[in-house]
Structures are given as structure tokens and as C-alpha cells.
Design an enzyme around this catalytic site. Structure first.
Site, mmCIF file in Angstrom:
data_model
loop_
_atom_site.group_PDB
_atom_site.id
_atom_site.type_symbol
_atom_site.label_atom_id
_atom_site.label_comp_id
_atom_site.label_asym_id
_atom_site.label_seq_id
_atom_site.Cartn_x
_atom_site.Cartn_y
_atom_site.Cartn_z
ATOM 1 N N TYR A 197 -1.664 -0.306 11.431
ATOM 2 C CA TYR A 197 -3.050 -0.619 11.781
ATOM 3 C C TYR A 197 -3.427 0.134 13.055
ATOM 4 C CZ TYR A 197 -1.289 -4.498 8.946
ATOM 5 O OH TYR A 197 -0.661 -5.245 7.999
ATOM 6 N N LYS B 254 0.827 -1.216 0.000
ATOM 7 C CA LYS B 254 0.000 0.000 0.000
ATOM 8 C C LYS B 254 0.859 1.262 0.000
ATOM 9 C CE LYS B 254 -3.716 -2.515 2.285
ATOM 10 N NZ LYS B 254 -4.358 -2.908 3.544
ATOM 11 N N TYR C 178 -5.711 -5.192 -6.380
ATOM 12 C CA TYR C 178 -5.407 -5.152 -4.940
ATOM 13 C C TYR C 178 -4.871 -6.504 -4.444
ATOM 14 C CZ TYR C 178 -6.068 -4.900 0.100
ATOM 15 O OH TYR C 178 -5.854 -4.963 1.458
ATOM 16 N N VAL D 117 0.485 -8.442 6.832
ATOM 17 C CA VAL D 117 0.154 -9.671 7.556
ATOM 18 C C VAL D 117 0.982 -10.882 7.112
ATOM 19 C CG1 VAL D 117 -2.192 -8.980 8.210
ATOM 20 C CG2 VAL D 117 -1.828 -10.223 6.073
HETATM 21 O O1 DON Z 1 -6.617 -7.099 2.567
HETATM 22 C C1 DON Z 1 -6.114 -8.050 3.124
HETATM 23 O O2 DON Z 1 -6.736 -8.698 3.917
HETATM 24 C C2 DON Z 1 -4.648 -8.431 2.875
HETATM 25 N N1 DON Z 1 -4.378 -8.820 1.589
HETATM 26 C C3 DON Z 1 -3.735 -7.319 3.279
HETATM 27 C C4 DON Z 1 -3.613 -7.468 4.661
HETATM 28 C C5 DON Z 1 -2.580 -6.730 5.389
HETATM 29 O O3 DON Z 1 -1.390 -6.954 5.327
HETATM 30 C C6 DON Z 1 -3.201 -5.847 6.385
HETATM 31 N N2 DON Z 1 -3.868 -4.753 5.788
HETATM 32 N N3 DON Z 1 -3.979 -3.648 6.021
#
Ligand code: DON
Length: 304
Positions: A240, A66, A188, A258
Site C-alpha cells: 500500500y 492480487k 474479487y 488486511v
Molecule cells: O478490497 C478490500 O477492501 C479487501 N477485500 C482487500 C483489502 C486488502 O487486503 C487491502 N487491499 N489492497
């Protein structure tokens, strides 16, 4: 003491922190990653490097992507971007739906999923092949031509990403998503699936430490003022609903994902990437945060 020496010391001291978190399991392809791995890589603007552990193993960068999509969209749209997405920490989990409805479809910031979908929508409107644009930017910043999407991870997330699909359709219903919903989601899921190692990621984050200028080509990716703003959002929203604690303990702007990756930097000095897949309840790498806390403590360097 050299950076290499400090990083090796931290690598060994942090071993007792394994087993305190849990590998992300909501994307089946991520759940299979071995938990007991740790890579660290650092790169300074004046060309020094330091590495430890699994710094050559590639992992899914997930939400760290992102950062790159926001840099592209901000460069394209300038401050008009902030009409569609805010710059305040959300205090909510990254995939929360509730706040978006209360706030009439304007996501709090570009790093929660709703905000990132709006940013990806900007890229879908501007480019015929946004996936290649994102990949090429990352390859160029990282200096590795073979960085790629992990199609298995992208497919796994597409098959299970019901909350992201809900967020995208809700944004559409509010008039804040202009492209085709499935196209935005496909881009995405692919950007999240990009696989990089710590050495590549620390190098790719160096342009943020260099006030928006690509450190190897000299190209301005962002103006100095835009880089300041992007860095501010990383500090306040990059981790987050744990961004406050990350700033408190570590004192660097950065972004986590994540997949267990964390990339952070000190403007004018260096970028550092850590990867260790076990996550805390906020979705941040347990070992990764500890490594970075000790890094700023033991070097005496941070942005504060
Ligand atoms: O959108 C999702 O759930 C994951 N592909 C990205 C997650 C992640 O690393 C946390 N997102 N802000």
C-alpha cells in the site's frame, strides 16, 4: 545458525509488539479474528522449511490474492496489460477514489483496489469460471487441495464493499472494465476471502523466488522477464502506501493483506509468510513487519 533457530528467536522477541495495532474492522467477518495470534513459515528453494507459532491456522489472505491474479493476467495478456493499469506506487490508500478520476480511469498499479479490479476483469473475460481458475492455481502452488473460499468473509465484504463497488462502476464509466460489474466484484470478493495458513502461503510464493517457474511441477507460470517485472511491482507497490518503508526496513518484495498476512521472498533463495492480525494505519501487520525486519537483519539476507 539455522532458519528454524532464527525464526524461533524472533517469535519470542516480538511478543511485546502485540497490542500496537488494530484488527481490520471494516469487513465485519474479519473483525471477529483473535488479535493475539502469530504464525511464521519459511520455505527455501532447496527444500528446507522452518515454522513457528500459529503457522497451521488459516486466515483470510485478502489482498495477497492480487499477486496470484496478476500472475494469471500477465501470463494471458503480456505487456498489453500495462495499457490498462500502471506500474507506479500510488502513495494513496488502497481504496482511494480520487486518483482514479484524475488519471482518467487508469489505475496507478495492479495492487490498489482499482488496479486489482481491472486484473480480475481480464480473468473474467478469459475464463468461464475465473474463481475456480484462481483457486486451482493457488492449490497447486501451495500443494493443498482443500484450500477454499471463506463464503462468510466474501458475503460480508459484498454487503459492505461500497468503495469497491464505486471503483468498479467508475472504471466501467471510463471504459476500463469490460465484464459485468457484479461478476467482477463477486470474483474479487471471493479471491480476497481465500483462507490459507503460513506454511501454504510461503510455499505458494516460492514460484516468484524461482523466476516464475512452479518449483514442484517445473511449469513456467511466467517468463523470466515477466517474473522480474512482477517482482519489481511487488517491491514498489506491494505494501500500500507503506511500500517505501517496507523496502527500507525489510528489503524483500512481497504482498500484504488486511487479514494480517504478509508474504515475501528473496529471488533464488526462499519465501516466507507471516500472519498476525493487528494492523497499522496503512493496513499492514504490525508484528508481521517486525518479524520480517528482524529476519533480514538477523540472517544478513535481503535483495540488497
Ligand atoms: O478490497 C478490500 O477492501 C479487501 N477485500 C482487500 C483489502 C486488502 O487486503 C487491502 N487491499 N489492497
Amino acid at each position: 545458525m539455522s532458519h528454524q533457530h532464527i525464526i524461533e528467536g524472533i517469535y519470542s522477541d516480538v511478543q511485546p509488539f502485540f497490542g500496537r495495532g488494530k484488527v481490520a474492522d471494516y469487513i465485519p467477518a474479519l473483525a471477529r479474528v483473535r488479535p493475539d495470534q502469530l504464525g511464521i513459515a519459511l520455505q527455501t528453494l532447496d527444500g528446507q522449511t522452518a515454522v513457528a507459532g500459529d503457522s497451521e491456522i488459516r486466515f483470510s489472505i485478502q489482498s495477497i490474492s492480487k499477486t496470484f491474479t496478476l500472475a494469471l493476467a500477465f501470463a494471458l495478456e503480456g505487456n498489453d496489460l500495462w495499457k490498462r493499469v500502471g506500474v507506479e506506487p500510488s502513495g494513496n490508500p488502497f481504496n482511494s477514489l480520487v486518483q482514479l478520476e484524475f488519471e482518467n480511469g487508469k489505475p496507478r498499479n495492479p495492487f490498489i483496489n482499482a488496479g486489482a479490479l481491472v486484473v480480475t476483469d481480464v480473468l473474467c473475460r478469459h475464463y468461464d469460471d475465473p474463481k475456480s481458475v484462481i483457486l486451482n492455481l493457488i492449490r497447486s502452488l501451495a500443494g493443498s487441495d482443500d484450500i477454499s473460499f471463506d463464503e462468510e468473509v466474501a458475503a460480508s465484504e459484498k454487503a459492505t464493499g461500497f468503495r469497491n463497488q464505486s471503483l468498479a462502476w467508475f472504471l466501467k464509466s471510463c471504459g476500463n472494465l469490460h465484464s459485468d460489474v457484479d461478476t467482477v466484484l463477486d470474483v474479487y470478493f471471493h479471491q480476497c476471502s481465500i483462507a490459507m495458513n503460513c506454511r501454504e502461503l510461503s510455499r505458494a510464493f516460492l514460484f516468484l523466488a524461482n523466476h516464475g517457474v512452479h518449483p514442484y511441477t517445473g511449469e513456467a507460470m511466467l517468463t523470466r522477464s515477466q517474473a522480474k517485472r512482477l517482482n519489481a511491482i511487488l517491491l514498489t507497490c506491494g505494501f500500500y502506501d507503506q511500500a517505501g518503508e517496507f523496502a527500507f526496513r525489510v528489503g524483500m518484495p512481497g504482498k500484504s493483506g488486511v487479514g494480517g498476512g504478509v508474504a515475501a521472498f528473496i529471488p533464488g533463495e526462499l519465501a516466507v509468510a507471516v500472519w498476525s492480525p493487528e494492523l497499522n494505519e496503512h493496513g499492514n501487520s504490525v508484528v508481521g513487519m517486525q518479524v520480517l525486519e528482524w529476519f533480514t537483519t538477523r540472517t544478513g539476507r535481503s535483495i540488497f
